[in-house]
Motif scaffolding. Structure first.
Motif, PDB file in Angstrom:
ATOM      1  N   MET A   1       0.707  -1.176   0.066  1.00 28.52           N
ATOM      2  CA  MET A   1      -0.021   0.081   0.098  1.00 28.52           C
ATOM      3  C   MET A   1       0.872   1.074   0.103  1.00 28.52           C
ATOM      4  SD  MET A   1      -3.001   1.286  -0.063  1.00 28.52           S
ATOM      5  CE  MET A   1      -4.224   0.072   0.603  1.00 28.52           C
ATOM      6  N   THR A   2       1.843   1.348   0.939  1.00 33.09           N
ATOM      7  CA  THR A   2       2.802   2.436   0.766  1.00 33.09           C
ATOM      8  C   THR A   2       3.343   3.033  -0.507  1.00 33.09           C
ATOM      9  OG1 THR A   2       4.703   1.157   1.645  1.00 33.09           O
ATOM     10  CG2 THR A   2       3.412   2.045   3.245  1.00 33.09           C
ATOM     11  N   SER A   3       3.386   1.834  -1.531  1.00 34.46           N
ATOM     12  CA  SER A   3       4.234   2.229  -2.795  1.00 34.46           C
ATOM     13  C   SER A   3       3.056   2.975  -3.374  1.00 34.46           C
ATOM     14  CB  SER A   3       4.648   0.939  -3.495  1.00 34.46           C
ATOM     15  OG  SER A   3       5.287   0.100  -3.001  1.00 34.46           O
ATOM     16  N   TYR A   4       1.842   2.656  -3.484  1.00 34.29           N
ATOM     17  CA  TYR A   4       0.718   3.554  -4.214  1.00 34.29           C
ATOM     18  C   TYR A   4       0.412   4.799  -3.410  1.00 34.29           C
ATOM     19  CZ  TYR A   4       0.421  -0.756  -7.086  1.00 34.29           C
ATOM     20  OH  TYR A   4       0.592  -1.735  -7.839  1.00 34.29           O
ATOM     21  N   GLN A   5       0.694   4.628  -2.117  1.00 30.64           N
ATOM     22  CA  GLN A   5       0.397   6.084  -1.319  1.00 30.64           C
ATOM     23  C   GLN A   5       1.376   7.061  -1.701  1.00 30.64           C
ATOM     24  OE1 GLN A   5       0.031   4.463   2.400  1.00 30.64           O
ATOM     25  NE2 GLN A   5      -2.308   4.352   2.415  1.00 30.64           N
ATOM     26  N   ALA A   6       2.621   6.738  -2.209  1.00 30.81           N
ATOM     27  CA  ALA A   6       3.654   7.432  -2.320  1.00 30.81           C
ATOM     28  C   ALA A   6       3.714   8.051  -3.774  1.00 30.81           C
ATOM     29  CB  ALA A   6       5.058   6.697  -1.963  1.00 30.81           C
ATOM     30  N   LEU A   7       2.816   7.585  -4.825  1.00 37.63           N
ATOM     31  CA  LEU A   7       2.732   7.903  -6.092  1.00 37.63           C
ATOM     32  C   LEU A   7       2.515   9.290  -6.313  1.00 37.63           C
ATOM     33  CD1 LEU A   7       1.090   5.134  -7.769  1.00 37.63           C
ATOM     34  CD2 LEU A   7       3.459   5.861  -8.022  1.00 37.63           C
ATOM     35  N   PRO A   8       3.030   9.993  -7.021  1.00 37.90           N
ATOM     36  CA  PRO A   8       2.494  11.520  -7.415  1.00 37.90           C
ATOM     37  C   PRO A   8       0.773  11.399  -7.546  1.00 37.90           C
ATOM     38  CG  PRO A   8       4.181  11.037  -8.733  1.00 37.90           C
ATOM     39  CD  PRO A   8       3.817   9.654  -8.109  1.00 37.90           C
ATOM     40  N   ASP A   9       0.258  12.468  -7.555  1.00 34.75           N
ATOM     41  CA  ASP A   9      -1.146  12.735  -7.561  1.00 34.75           C
ATOM     42  C   ASP A   9      -1.694  12.146  -8.676  1.00 34.75           C
ATOM     43  OD1 ASP A   9      -1.459  13.592  -4.765  1.00 34.75           O
ATOM     44  OD2 ASP A   9      -1.657  15.705  -5.455  1.00 34.75           O
ATOM     45  N   THR A  10      -1.113  12.456 -10.123  1.00 33.88           N
ATOM     46  CA  THR A  10      -1.813  12.361 -11.220  1.00 33.88           C
ATOM     47  C   THR A  10      -1.711  10.887 -11.699  1.00 33.88           C
ATOM     48  OG1 THR A  10      -1.143  14.534 -12.230  1.00 33.88           O
ATOM     49  CG2 THR A  10      -1.562  12.966 -13.603  1.00 33.88           C
ATOM     50  N   PRO A  11      -0.487  10.010 -11.360  1.00 32.08           N
ATOM     51  CA  PRO A  11      -0.747   8.551 -11.616  1.00 32.08           C
ATOM     52  C   PRO A  11      -1.529   7.892 -10.476  1.00 32.08           C
ATOM     53  CG  PRO A  11       1.544   9.374 -11.239  1.00 32.08           C
ATOM     54  CD  PRO A  11       0.715  10.493 -11.225  1.00 32.08           C
ATOM     55  N   LYS A  12      -1.531   8.440  -9.317  1.00 32.97           N
ATOM     56  CA  LYS A  12      -2.329   7.746  -8.089  1.00 32.97           C
ATOM     57  C   LYS A  12      -3.942   7.858  -8.694  1.00 32.97           C
ATOM     58  CE  LYS A  12      -1.508   8.856  -4.142  1.00 32.97           C
ATOM     59  NZ  LYS A  12      -1.245   9.824  -2.955  1.00 32.97           N
ATOM     60  N   LYS A  13      -4.237   8.934  -9.176  1.00 32.83           N
ATOM     61  CA  LYS A  13      -5.522   9.199  -9.400  1.00 32.83           C
ATOM     62  C   LYS A  13      -6.045   8.434 -10.626  1.00 32.83           C
ATOM     63  CE  LYS A  13      -8.946  12.772 -10.907  1.00 32.83           C
ATOM     64  NZ  LYS A  13      -8.956  14.335 -11.314  1.00 32.83           N
ATOM     65  N   PHE A  14      -5.052   8.631 -11.650  1.00 33.62           N
ATOM     66  CA  PHE A  14      -5.350   7.584 -12.957  1.00 33.62           C
ATOM     67  C   PHE A  14      -5.686   5.967 -12.406  1.00 33.62           C
ATOM     68  CE2 PHE A  14      -4.126   4.498 -16.084  1.00 33.62           C
ATOM     69  CZ  PHE A  14      -5.106   5.243 -17.382  1.00 33.62           C
ATOM     70  N   LEU A  15      -4.965   5.439 -11.334  1.00 36.10           N
ATOM     71  CA  LEU A  15      -5.103   3.973 -11.023  1.00 36.10           C
ATOM     72  C   LEU A  15      -6.437   3.991 -10.202  1.00 36.10           C
ATOM     73  CD1 LEU A  15      -1.267   3.288 -10.094  1.00 36.10           C
ATOM     74  CD2 LEU A  15      -2.764   2.324 -11.971  1.00 36.10           C
ATOM     75  N   MET A  16      -6.800   4.879  -9.489  1.00 37.15           N
ATOM     76  CA  MET A  16      -7.971   4.979  -8.540  1.00 37.15           C
ATOM     77  C   MET A  16      -9.129   4.963  -9.398  1.00 37.15           C
ATOM     78  SD  MET A  16      -6.953   7.472  -5.334  1.00 37.15           S
ATOM     79  CE  MET A  16      -8.594   7.601  -4.695  1.00 37.15           C
ATOM     80  N   ASN A  17      -9.175   5.575 -10.600  1.00 35.90           N
ATOM     81  CA  ASN A  17     -10.061   5.576 -11.566  1.00 35.90           C
ATOM     82  C   ASN A  17     -10.382   4.581 -12.621  1.00 35.90           C
ATOM     83  OD1 ASN A  17     -11.723   7.848 -10.208  1.00 35.90           O
ATOM     84  ND2 ASN A  17      -9.817   9.106 -10.844  1.00 35.90           N
ATOM     85  N   VAL A  18      -9.275   3.738 -12.721  1.00 35.64           N
ATOM     86  CA  VAL A  18      -9.315   2.699 -13.892  1.00 35.64           C
ATOM     87  C   VAL A  18     -10.380   1.628 -13.527  1.00 35.64           C
ATOM     88  CG1 VAL A  18      -8.023   0.974 -14.883  1.00 35.64           C
ATOM     89  CG2 VAL A  18      -6.908   2.751 -14.586  1.00 35.64           C
TER      90      VAL A  18
END
Length: 160
Positions: free
Chosen positions: A48-65
């Motif tokens: 989980m910490t790897s994904y939490q550490a992502l910058p906002d744009t890739p994190k938002k993309f992954l959350m909405n796929v």
């Protein structure tokens, strides 16, 4: 995602792809592309910490796929070199590509669908191996031209 690893002569393991292609590659997997993984469980396979550490744009993309797709299309590629895949959910297309080579690969593909935007936001490799970059690419007709870093990747979508 099960990372592609290279075993070095001293026995150490080294990821062969960049952080962006590793984090975003899972999107390409699915029952139509079992060759990318040996099971059909669609999941994030890092802590989980790897994904939490992502910058906002890739994190938002992954959350909405989306987790299910209405259609999957091959858009471009050459065996052993690169692949670009498009997946549709409703009227929105999610497009991702990976480069299996050590050198930069220029790719050209047509956006699928009937509603073609004038530009797309592309998430790709940043200037350092563990970085991401985001840029806007203008679309001419349906045609998209991108360069994919060696062992890198990109994702985009046709936002409604």
């Amino acid at each position: 995602f099960l990372p592609l690893l290279e075993i070095l002569p001293n026995g150490d393991k080294k990821n062969k792809e960049t952080k962006s292609s590793s984090a975003l590659l899972y999107y390409l997997k699915g029952d139509s592309y079992d060759w990318l993984d040996f099971h059909e469980l669609f999941h994030f396979a890092d802590n989980m910490t790897s994904y939490q550490a992502l910058p906002d744009t890739p994190k938002k993309f992954l959350m909405n796929v989306p987790v299910t797709w209405d259609e999957t299309r091959y858009l471009a590629g050459l065996p052993g070199k690169f692949v670009v895949i498009g997946r549709r959910k409703g009227n929105q297309w999610y497009i991702g590509g990976i480069n299996g080579q050590d050198t930069v690969q220029d790719v050209t593909f047509d956006l699928p669908g009937s509603k073609i935007p004038s530009s797309i936001q592309v998430i790709t490799d940043g200037p350092q191996p563990d970085a991401f970059a985001t840029r806007v690419v203008e679309i001419k007709g349906k045609n998209v031209k991108l360069s994919i870093e060696g062992k890198g990747g990109f994702v985009t979508n046709t936002a409604e």
